[in-house]
Design a protein around this motif. Structure first.
Motif, PDB file in Angstrom:
ATOM      1  N   GLU A  17      -6.405 -14.086   1.987  1.00 26.74           N
ATOM      2  CA  GLU A  17      -7.084 -13.344   1.103  1.00 26.74           C
ATOM      3  C   GLU A  17      -6.114 -11.905   0.239  1.00 26.74           C
ATOM      4  O   GLU A  17      -5.090 -12.611   0.286  1.00 26.74           O
ATOM      5  N   ASP A  46      -9.928  -9.542  -2.863  1.00 21.84           N
ATOM      6  CA  ASP A  46     -11.348  -9.633  -1.029  1.00 21.84           C
ATOM      7  C   ASP A  46     -10.909  -8.021  -0.418  1.00 21.84           C
ATOM      8  O   ASP A  46     -11.872  -7.992   0.614  1.00 21.84           O
ATOM      9  N   THR A  47      -9.872  -7.385  -0.310  1.00 24.14           N
ATOM     10  CA  THR A  47      -9.550  -5.853  -0.116  1.00 24.14           C
ATOM     11  C   THR A  47      -8.881  -5.015  -0.497  1.00 24.14           C
ATOM     12  O   THR A  47      -7.863  -5.108  -0.389  1.00 24.14           O
ATOM     13  N   ARG A  90     -15.064   0.971  -6.756  1.00 26.51           N
ATOM     14  CA  ARG A  90     -15.790   1.585  -6.250  1.00 26.51           C
ATOM     15  C   ARG A  90     -16.797   1.214  -6.849  1.00 26.51           C
ATOM     16  O   ARG A  90     -17.790   0.460  -6.758  1.00 26.51           O
ATOM     17  N   LEU A 124     -16.030  -3.531  -4.014  1.00 27.44           N
ATOM     18  CA  LEU A 124     -15.187  -4.407  -3.529  1.00 27.44           C
ATOM     19  C   LEU A 124     -14.933  -3.661  -2.105  1.00 27.44           C
ATOM     20  O   LEU A 124     -15.744  -2.435  -2.327  1.00 27.44           O
ATOM     21  N   ASP A 125     -14.828  -4.373  -1.017  1.00 29.25           N
ATOM     22  CA  ASP A 125     -14.056  -4.555  -0.236  1.00 29.25           C
ATOM     23  C   ASP A 125     -13.055  -2.759  -0.013  1.00 29.25           C
ATOM     24  O   ASP A 125     -12.261  -3.524   0.018  1.00 29.25           O
ATOM     25  N   VAL A 126     -13.139  -1.657   0.546  1.00 22.92           N
ATOM     26  CA  VAL A 126     -12.675  -0.497   0.552  1.00 22.92           C
ATOM     27  C   VAL A 126     -12.398   0.276   1.631  1.00 22.92           C
ATOM     28  O   VAL A 126     -13.216   0.222   2.398  1.00 22.92           O
ATOM     29  N   CYS A 127     -10.798   0.103   2.471  1.00 24.38           N
ATOM     30  CA  CYS A 127     -10.950   0.573   3.702  1.00 24.38           C
ATOM     31  C   CYS A 127      -9.764   0.775   3.659  1.00 24.38           C
ATOM     32  O   CYS A 127      -8.600   1.003   3.072  1.00 24.38           O
ATOM     33  N   GLU A 175      -8.827   1.657   9.573  1.00 28.94           N
ATOM     34  CA  GLU A 175     -10.533   0.659   9.937  1.00 28.94           C
ATOM     35  C   GLU A 175     -10.038  -1.495   9.872  1.00 28.94           C
ATOM     36  O   GLU A 175     -10.334  -1.305  10.459  1.00 28.94           O
ATOM     37  N   PHE A 176      -8.885  -0.958   8.969  1.00 30.01           N
ATOM     38  CA  PHE A 176      -8.587  -2.972   8.663  1.00 30.01           C
ATOM     39  C   PHE A 176      -8.152  -2.966  10.072  1.00 30.01           C
ATOM     40  O   PHE A 176      -7.536  -4.355  10.683  1.00 30.01           O
ATOM     41  N   GLY A 178     -10.323  -3.873  12.747  1.00 36.70           N
ATOM     42  CA  GLY A 178     -11.498  -4.952  12.293  1.00 36.70           C
ATOM     43  C   GLY A 178     -10.606  -6.265  13.062  1.00 36.70           C
ATOM     44  O   GLY A 178     -10.897  -6.919  13.201  1.00 36.70           O
TER      45      GLY A 178
END
Length: 455
Positions: A4, A67-68, A86, A90-93, A97-98, A101
């Motif tokens: 990614e 992607d992230t 934002r 996009l996928d924000v973490c 949290e990452f 996951g």
């Protein structure tokens, strides 16, 4: 994990840059930004080709093909790159949290506590590595024998995570450790810290209680039963959760060397020392046993454990003088570390220096938590920078405030690093040890060089 494109906002953080290096190792495309990056993050990112070309925030780096976006704790809410991410949806973490996951299919071991969590996590990693186990990890300091502080292999059946109670990100005030959902939890001790996030003792303790309450059925909690607060949290009835209370491992001192006393393996020599480390060893052993490590494997491995970086690290050694540095910044850590060095070398004088560097330690309301915490030192020294106090927008401190808080009339107080260095060099170091405790840098002092000079 498929390859990614991942962007780090605040890539210079100690865990953040290690996570970036690990994801690059896996073949992902990594970019990142930060407004300041210090050593050793700077050199390590540079070597990997990940050091940003310029410091600062560049919204144009945030493109639709990312992607992230992993958001670091030190970025602000109004960060231009975060705002752009934002806008693009996009996928924000955050990194907790990452990590969570990436760990959904693994047995999750979380080591938490106000003190000792880095050392216990490091001990567990060292034992698992020496016992040839396959595992993932996240630890808050560099450990000998490990290239990075983060490892995320898809095939590892277990992950060992150092669980921090500080908030997750500028957007998420949840403690990091609440994201990890442990199956096996160890809590090493609770002593009030992070005054800026938890202004009361009750609000601080509550976070650990929530963590313990989050254990699933068939979960396990190991805890230091000599810690009053922990005893309450650990002994609380939780259906189908196994409790493992522990205390300091039986040990003895002989000629400046600490040995574990064991029933089956005789006396085991150690590199680490101090009552707090004997508790850390018991906690690490309790976790390792649940992970299928035998006593024989544990004791064979633990005798080669030299400690995590900056945790009672030996800077220099002479015939009658040793110089140590320790990450200790919170009151409970200062007390435990000072006592450990004094007990290990009872016939040597101890000159102990602590730097008030964190938001909590420089706060007048919190300062009295340091009361009598340096009593084990023969000469006690406190260093702080008035500029840091100003930078953190705190009320100025006076020498009298500090002396009263520590409850020690002979306390030596310095605000200038050169004056501190001159004071230390002028001491008589015959049969005397030095201990430097801080999460900062004592105003930029080269502690290794200082250690060599006095030894």
């Amino acid at each position: 994990m498929s390859k990614e494109k991942i962007h780090f906002i605040s890539i210079g953080g100690s865990v953040m840059h290690n996570l970036a290096l690990e994801l690059l190792r896996q073949g992902n495309e990594i970019t990142g930004s930060d407004d300041e990056i210090y050593e050793p993050s700077r050199s390590r990112l540079d070597q990997a080709g990940l050091l940003p070309a310029a410091m600062g925030w560049f919204p144009e780096k945030i493109t639709e093909d990312i992607d992230t976006v992993i958001l670091g704790m030190h970025a602000r809410n109004d960060n231009p790159e975060l705002r752009r991410a934002r806008e693009l949806g996009l996928d924000v973490c955050s990194y907790p949290e990452f990590i969570a996951g990436q760990s959904t299919d693994k047995q999750r071991v979380v080591v938490a506590g106000s003190h000792g969590k880095t050392t216990i996590t490091s001990m567990i990693l060292h034992v698992l590595q020496q016992s040839k186990r396959t595992f993932n990890y996240l630890v808050g300091a560099q450990v000998e024998g490990f290239d990075t502080m983060v490892r995320l292999d898809a095939d590892a059946p277990v992950i060992v995570i150092e669980g921090d109670e500080y908030f997750t990100s500028p957007e998420d005030p949840t403690p990091k450790f609440l994201h990890y959902n442990p199956h096996l939890l160890l809590v090493s001790g609770i002593a009030w810290d992070h005054f800026n996030v938890y202004p009361t003792w009750e609000s601080y303790v509550k976070q650990f209680e929530m963590l313990a309450d989050s254990l699933p059925k068939a979960g396990v909690i190991a805890f230091d039963e000599t810690d009053n607060m922990l005893d309450i949290i650990g002994q609380k009835e939780r259906p189908d959760v196994t409790k493992i209370p522990y205390e300091a491992h039986p040990h003895k001192f002989t000629n400046g060397q600490t040995f574990l006393i064991t029933k089956t393996q005789g006396n085991i020599p150690l590199y680490v020392f101090g009552e707090h480390n004997m508790k850390n060893i018991s906690g690490a052993q309790a976790v390792c046993e649940r992970l299928g490590i035998t006593d024989e494997e544990f004791y064979r491995a633990i005798q080669t454990f030299k400690g995590a970086a900056k945790r009672l690290e030996l800077l220099a050694k002479g015939p009658t003088t040793n110089a140590y540095r320790d990450f200790a910044h919170a009151p409970s850590k200062v007390e435990a570390t000072t006592l450990a060095v004094k007990e290990q070398f009872p016939k040597r004088r101890l000159i102990a220096c602590t730097e008030l560097h964190t938001f909590s330690s420089l706060n007048k309301t919190f300062l009295n938590q340091y009361r009598r915490k340096m009593d084990a030192a023969d000469v006690a020294v406190v260093f702080y920078s008035p500029e840091t106090v100003e930078h953190k927008r705190l009320e100025p401190l006076s020498e009298e405030d500090i002396r009263t808080a520590f409850k020690r009339s002979d306390l030596n107080i310095f605000t200038d690093p050169t004056a501190l260095q001159d004071f230390l060099k002028a001491q008589n170091w015959q049969n005397t040890n030095l201990l430097m405790m801080s999460s900062g840098t004592f105003g930029g002092l080269d502690l290794k060089e200082l250690g060599k000079e006095i030894v």
